[in-house]
Design an enzyme around this catalytic site. Structure first.
Site, PDB file in Angstrom:
ATOM      1  N   LYS A 172       0.804  -1.235   0.000  1.00 14.74           N
ATOM      2  CA  LYS A 172       0.000   0.000   0.000  1.00 14.74           C
ATOM      3  C   LYS A 172       0.832   1.280   0.000  1.00 14.74           C
ATOM      4  O   LYS A 172       0.371   2.303  -0.496  1.00 14.74           O
ATOM      5  CB  LYS A 172      -0.952   0.007   1.202  1.00 14.74           C
ATOM      6  CG  LYS A 172      -2.049  -1.023   1.114  1.00 14.74           C
ATOM      7  CD  LYS A 172      -2.988  -0.907   2.298  1.00 14.74           C
ATOM      8  CE  LYS A 172      -4.035  -2.003   2.261  1.00 14.74           C
ATOM      9  NZ  LYS A 172      -5.021  -1.848   3.335  1.00 14.74           N
ATOM     10  N   ASP A 216      -9.866   2.671   2.262  1.00 19.47           N
ATOM     11  CA  ASP A 216      -9.921   1.921   3.528  1.00 19.47           C
ATOM     12  C   ASP A 216     -10.597   2.720   4.638  1.00 19.47           C
ATOM     13  O   ASP A 216     -11.526   2.250   5.289  1.00 19.47           O
ATOM     14  CB  ASP A 216      -8.505   1.552   3.997  1.00 19.47           C
ATOM     15  CG  ASP A 216      -7.985   0.284   3.349  1.00 19.47           C
ATOM     16  OD1 ASP A 216      -8.809  -0.490   2.827  1.00 19.47           O
ATOM     17  OD2 ASP A 216      -6.773   0.072   3.371  1.00 19.47           O
TER      18      ASP A 216
END
Length: 284
Positions: A71, A107
């Site tokens: 990420k 997220d």
């Protein structure tokens, strides 16, 4: 024109990635909207990420999700990123816009939606986040932007913990502090929401739970876990046993998946279909 046998491709790059159920949910949503899209779970070693991101362009993929451990590193392979992703410093969703790769972080947004769906709102709340990795960064920043008053980052690595607390303190309206995670963590009194943003408890470590004094978890707290496989982790079971309101990682997964769906397809996501698919997948 004859029948089109070429599906539009989406998927996830990660390691581990075998147990990630996102594709089941996304493909159910594609079917529900009558879209010829596929979602692939693709195992990518850290040293191969650059090649994999080049393949997104080469294959004309609509986009890709990033999970552990990609990420943060993926940032160097992107052309543009959203304002939220800039603050967070991590990307979990990439959209291929005519060969230009644009990164977003869904997220934290998905996490906040999952809390709000449970009647939990962040304004003025005091939050403790366990961990300081990509998920913790996304959740910490988005919680701060959504009105949390104070955020405590609990992490074993001082450098990462202090960096995240400083980031939240400087780039958002919330106060933030770092607390070293040395031995068993005692949840501080006055905490409204306790969040496990580590991978402790994620398959295959299904018996693992964060080293927390669960006696300091109280019935007036909301306790949430980003781990979605299994959905009811030992962490949440311990908290529920003390009367806390628990929120599992499936809601976050469904809601960030819905945002991904819209970014890739341009259509509104069938969130109910996505949530129902996940519930069936986990026999809930």
């Amino acid at each position: 024109m004859g029948k089109n046998y070429r599906a539009e491709l989406t998927g996830v790059f990660g390691k581990p990635v075998d147990e990630n159920p996102t594709g089941v949910m996304e493909e159910a949503a594609y079917r529900a909207r009558g879209l010829n899209f596929r979602y692939l779970n693709i195992k990518v070693e850290p040293e191969d990420l650059g090649t994999a991101m080049a393949a997104v362009r080469a294959f004309g993929m609509k986009g890709i999700n990033l999970t552990i451990p990609h990420k943060v590193r993926v940032l160097e392979y992107l052309d543009e990123i959203s304002e939220a992703a800039k603050i967070i410093g991590a990307v979990n969703t990439v959209v291929n816009r005519d060969g230009k790769l644009w990164g977003e972080n869904t997220d934290g947004k998905g996490f906040i939606t999952s809390l709000e769906n449970e009647g939990v709102f962040l304004n003025g709340k005091q939050i403790v986040i366990l961990g300081a990795g990509g998920a913790a960064r996304a959740i910490g920043v988005e919680c701060a932007l959504a009105g949390a008053s104070r955020i405590t980052i609990v992490n074993r690595s001082r450098e990462r913990g202090e960096t995240l607390a400083k980031l939240i303190g400087e780039k958002t309206p919330a106060q933030a502090q770092y607390v070293p995670w040395e031995g068993t963590y005692q949840v501080e009194p006055g905490t409204d929401i306790l969040i496990n943003a580590t991978s402790i408890g994620l398959y295959p470590d299904v018996d693992g739970k964060p080293d927390v004094d669960y006696g300091t978890v109280t019935a007036d707290m909301v306790v949430s876990d980003v781990v979605f496989n299994p959905p009811e982790t030992p962490f949440l079971r311990e908290a529920a046993g003390r009367g806390a309101h628990t929120v599992n990682g499936l809601g976050m997964l469904a809601n960030q998946g819905a945002l991904n769906f819209t970014l890739w397809t341009g259509e509104e996501a069938p969130v109910e279909v996505m949530e129902e698919t996940l519930r069936k997948e986990f026999n809930l």
